[in-house]
Structures are given as C-alpha cells and as structure tokens.
Write an enzyme that holds these catalytic residues in place. Structure first.
Site, PDB file in Angstrom:
ATOM      1  CG  ASN A 209      -0.144   0.059   2.599  1.00 45.69           C
ATOM      2  OD1 ASN A 209       0.617   0.800   2.892  1.00 45.69           O
ATOM      3  ND2 ASN A 209      -0.402  -1.155   3.212  1.00 45.69           N
ATOM      4  CG  ASP A 278      -6.842  -4.997   6.028  1.00 44.85           C
ATOM      5  OD1 ASP A 278      -6.474  -5.094   7.135  1.00 44.85           O
ATOM      6  OD2 ASP A 278      -7.552  -4.179   5.576  1.00 44.85           O
ATOM      7  CE  LYS A 288       9.004 -11.499 -13.935  1.00 43.31           C
ATOM      8  NZ  LYS A 288       9.777 -10.962 -14.974  1.00 43.31           N
ATOM      9  CG  PHE A 322      -2.385   5.786  13.862  1.00 45.26           C
ATOM     10  CD1 PHE A 322      -1.835   5.651  14.996  1.00 45.26           C
ATOM     11  CD2 PHE A 322      -2.302   7.200  13.450  1.00 45.26           C
ATOM     12  CE1 PHE A 322      -1.203   6.531  15.636  1.00 45.26           C
ATOM     13  CE2 PHE A 322      -1.454   7.991  13.880  1.00 45.26           C
ATOM     14  CZ  PHE A 322      -0.802   7.784  14.935  1.00 45.26           C
ATOM     15  CE  LYS A 336     -11.147   0.805  11.278  1.00 41.84           C
ATOM     16  NZ  LYS A 336     -10.288   1.488  10.302  1.00 41.84           N
ATOM     17  CE  LYS A 340      -8.961  -3.186  14.463  1.00 33.90           C
ATOM     18  NZ  LYS A 340      -7.709  -3.125  13.414  1.00 33.90           N
TER      19      LYS A 340
HETATM   20  O1  C5P Z   1      -8.925  -2.032  11.039  1.00 37.49           O
HETATM   21  P1  C5P Z   1      -7.939  -1.150  10.450  1.00 37.49           P
HETATM   22  O2  C5P Z   1      -7.325  -1.867   9.451  1.00 37.49           O
HETATM   23  O3  C5P Z   1      -8.485   0.268   9.809  1.00 37.49           O
HETATM   24  O4  C5P Z   1      -7.156  -0.432  11.719  1.00 37.49           O
HETATM   25  C1  C5P Z   1      -6.159  -0.049  11.610  1.00 37.49           C
HETATM   26  C2  C5P Z   1      -5.300  -0.118  12.861  1.00 37.49           C
HETATM   27  O5  C5P Z   1      -5.181  -1.372  13.166  1.00 37.49           O
HETATM   28  C3  C5P Z   1      -3.776   0.416  12.912  1.00 37.49           C
HETATM   29  O6  C5P Z   1      -3.532   0.974  14.187  1.00 37.49           O
HETATM   30  C4  C5P Z   1      -2.976  -0.778  12.296  1.00 37.49           C
HETATM   31  O7  C5P Z   1      -1.689  -0.402  12.613  1.00 37.49           O
HETATM   32  C5  C5P Z   1      -3.777  -2.020  13.004  1.00 37.49           C
HETATM   33  N1  C5P Z   1      -3.760  -3.009  12.305  1.00 37.49           N
HETATM   34  C6  C5P Z   1      -2.890  -4.163  12.578  1.00 37.49           C
HETATM   35  N2  C5P Z   1      -3.065  -5.336  11.914  1.00 37.49           N
HETATM   36  C7  C5P Z   1      -3.882  -5.626  10.925  1.00 37.49           C
HETATM   37  C8  C5P Z   1      -4.684  -4.527  10.403  1.00 37.49           C
HETATM   38  C9  C5P Z   1      -4.721  -3.392  11.216  1.00 37.49           C
HETATM   39  O8  C5P Z   1      -2.045  -4.249  13.620  1.00 37.49           O
HETATM   40  N3  C5P Z   1      -3.956  -6.752  10.059  1.00 37.49           N
END
Ligand code: C5P
Length: 401
Positions: A209, A278, A288, A322, A336, A340
């Site tokens: 990303n 994600d 490759k 974040f 969130k 979380k």
């Molecule tokens: O759910 P979302 O991806 O928007 O949440 C963002 C937050 O979760 C950020 O703090 C990011 O560093 C953390 N995050 C994580 N592991 C993931 C996805 C997001 O620690 N797989």
C-alpha cells in the site's frame, strides 16, 4: 547521538546587533543535527545580509512576503514545516508586536501561523529590558506559553552592562534541546509498528500500500524525545530511522505480528501506526509468474490483526491504534476503538493527497471517554502533540487518582 536530530528549526532574525551571533547559531544548530531555515525582518538585513545566512543554511532566506514565491516556501508552509520557531535575536519592538498578535511582517506572521512551539531569545539594551513596558510584555509571553531563552547579563554592544545580552549560540542550542526533551515517558518502553507491509505474490512481486512510514517514524522520534525506550517494527520504507530506536525490519504482516509478540513482555505502550495488509496471497508462487494467461486470479487469506491481538493479550500494554478513513471518520474510528478494545485511537482522513505519504496530517484522538482534535501540522509536530496525549492517558491509567 545528535541532540537535535531530525528537528526542523525556523530561525527568525529581527533587527538587533546580536544578529551577528545568529550566523554562528545556524552552524551550531546544524552541528546538533537540526535542519535550519532562516527568515529575517527587513531591519535584520541592515545588520547581516541574507546572503550570509543563505550560504550557512544552504537554503534561500525569506525576508518578506514578496520574496516568498521565489524562495519556494511560503510563510504558511514554513509554519507547518517547523518543529520550533526560534526568534534570535528578538528585539523589544518585535516582542511588543508578537504580544499584540501583529502580522505585518513575515516573522510576526509566521509566529501567528505556526502550531509549533515559539521561542524568543531577547536581545536589547539593558534599559530597554528593564522598562516596565518590556517587562509587562515578557510576563505576557510567559503566560502565553511562548518559550523564552535568556537574556543573559553582561557587557553590551552599546557599552552598558546589565540584562539584555542574547544568550550565546551554544546556550541557545542547549535550551532548544531541553525544550524537545519533555521527559514525559522517562523509563517507559514503547513498541511502535510503522510503514506498509509487503505480501509476496511471487519472488519479484508483492501486494502493498502507499504508506510511507513517515507518521510512525515521527511518533517513534517523539516518544524518544519524551524519554521512552523505543522499539520500531518497520515495514519497508525509504526513511532513516530515528537514532536511539531499536529497529526491527520486517516485510510481511505475519513477520510484523511475530516481531511484535516477541517484544510484548517488556512493553508498556503499544502504538500500531503501520498500514498492515489485511490480506496475503494464500500460496505465493515459487517462481516468477509468466504473463501467458489472459486472466489471473489470486486467492487471498486474511492476515492476523496485530493491534487487536495485542489488545487481547493478558497482561496487555496500553494500546493505541490508528484509523485511516476516507469518510465517517469519527464513527468508524470509534467502532474500531471499541471492537479492538483499545485505550486510544488516532483517526485521520486519507485520500485526495491527505494523510498517506504526505508530510503533514491532522488527527482526531479518541479514548472511551474523550475526544481531542489536533489540527493540520507537520507530522513531526503532530507526533509530538500525539505523544503528549498518549503519555497523559497512559499515566492516568497507571496511577488512577
Ligand atoms: O481495522 P483497520 O485496519 O482500519 O485498523 C487500523 C489499525 O489496526 C492500525 O493501528 C493498524 O496498525 C492496525 N492493524 C494491525 N493489523 C492488521 C490491520 C490493522 O495491527 N492486520
């Protein structure tokens, strides 16, 4: 370790004879690791030429609004770039104008426009310093949280002796260092994730990303400045990590997860700034992938949520996440925070050039019981304000009243 490493200092010079010392001050600030940009009032150019400062700083010098376009950075951009605006020397006249919120020259306008700390190093004749009008202005400066470095006592350029000498350049560097060292997180260990992750598709291709890592690295620097010991688990970035941070480079989300959990036992505060992928490719190809097929499908599987897993651990550190959103910022961020089970979340808008990859940002800080807006500023400045809030809430939780 250089004391002002990564710090952006705007040195503003007003019209006093002590301006000659500011030439040396530029060098001393640079020696301490700071990046320095110089702005001058017209009156200051009567004492030392802008060319002197341009040669020393290696950057164009801004003298008034008319020169701003040619020099690349407007006073607003400089105001955002600055981690500190240091006015040295600050004349009695400038201090009076600062107190009245004047914006009729570049230096005064810059001081109004910045959200960075402003520090003044007064320099004037001792009678002018002692004058009740100046003393009243100085009291107002102090009340408004404008930092004041000096003046010192001693012999003056005008032949008199008393208070009013500008501090020596090395003393000013020391004062700048003290200003940045807040000590709020002294003895606290902070674990931070930063940057993007890369999920392999085959040996030469990845899913990633646009995260630059700038915010995470700025947060690491701010935590170090606050006295914390910092471990930075970083995805691939082009940035130089802050000195004194223990850096663990990783590529994938799974590696980031493993590195974080390895360190968790000794962590007081966890801050997840990384833009973690994600999903990952279920089975990356060993060789490759050739472009023979007209269509290609990749099966993706979900990555572990690092932040949620840390927040669910027992015992757990103080957890900060974040949330980058393109819409419904507060609503999604609060969801969130709750889902979380975080102690705090920092939400920011992304898209249309905002947030990801940019040098500045704005944050909405949410805790279960509070909400604070940090207005748009350079990420380094924002990170500093952010860490102050993190420290406040962490300490309140640790030592309830
Ligand atoms: O759910 P979302 O991806 O928007 O949440 C963002 C937050 O979760 C950020 O703090 C990011 O560093 C953390 N995050 C994580 N592991 C993931 C996805 C997001 O620690 N797989």
């Amino acid at each position: 370790m250089k004391k002002l490493q990564n710090k952006h200092i705007v040195l503003a010079i007003t019209g006093g004879i002590a301006a000659y010392k500011s030439a040396d001050l530029v060098r001393r600030l640079q020696d301490a690791g700071a990046s320095v940009r110089v702005v001058m009032t017209e009156a200051a150019t009567g004492f030392v030429t802008p060319l002197t400062f341009q040669a020393l700083a290696g950057q164009p010098v801004l003298v008034d609004e008319n020169t701003s376009a040619a020099n690349g950075m407007t006073h607003i951009e400089l105001a955002r770039w600055a981690d500190l605006v240091l006015v040295a020397p600050a004349t009695a006249d400038f201090i009076a104008r600062l107190i009245h919120g004047r914006a009729d020259d570049l230096v005064a306008a810059l001081c109004l426009a910045t959200s960075a700390p402003v520090a003044v190093a007064p320099a004037m004749n001792q009678q002018m310093w002692e004058n009740p009008a100046t003393q009243a202005n100085i009291r107002l400066l102090d009340q408004r949280g404008i930092h004041r470095f000096g003046p010192a006592q001693g012999s003056q350029a005008c032949g008199e002796t008393g208070f009013g000498r500008m501090l020596e350049p090395l003393d000013l560097v020391e004062q700048c260092t003290t200003l940045f060292d807040t000590g709020l997180l002294q003895g606290v260990s902070v674990l931070i994730t930063a940057g993007p992750t890369q999920e392999p598709i085959d040996p030469v291709r990845v899913i990633t990303n646009l995260s630059s890592g700038k915010m995470g690295y700025a947060v690491a620097q701010a935590a170090l400045d606050a006295g914390a010991s910092v471990t930075l688990v970083s995805g691939p970035t082009c940035l130089t990590p802050p000195q004194r941070a223990k850096v663990i480079p990783v590529q994938t989300a799974q590696q980031m997860y493993d590195a974080v959990h390895e360190k968790l036992d000794n962590t007081d505060i966890f801050i997840g700034v990384a833009a973690v992928s994600d999903y990952r490719v279920a089975q990356p190809a060993d060789a490759k992938i050739k472009k023979d097929a007209d269509e290609l499908s990749l099966v993706l599987v979900k990555n572990p949520d690092i932040l949620a897993s840390v927040a669910a651990s027992d015992p757990r550190p103080f957890c900060v996440g974040f949330a980058a959103e393109t819409d419904h910022l507060e609503g999604y961020a609060r969801e969130k925070l709750e889902q979380k089970r975080l102690d705090m979340i920092a939400a920011n808008m992304v898209g249309n050039g905002q947030g990801i990859g940019a040098d500045d940002n704005a944050l909405l800080l949410l805790t279960p019981r509070s909400k604070v807006e940090l207005t748009r500023a350079a990420k380094s400045q924002l990170a500093r304000q952010f860490i102050e809030h993190v420290a406040k809430h962490y300490l309140e939780q640790k030592n309830p009243a």
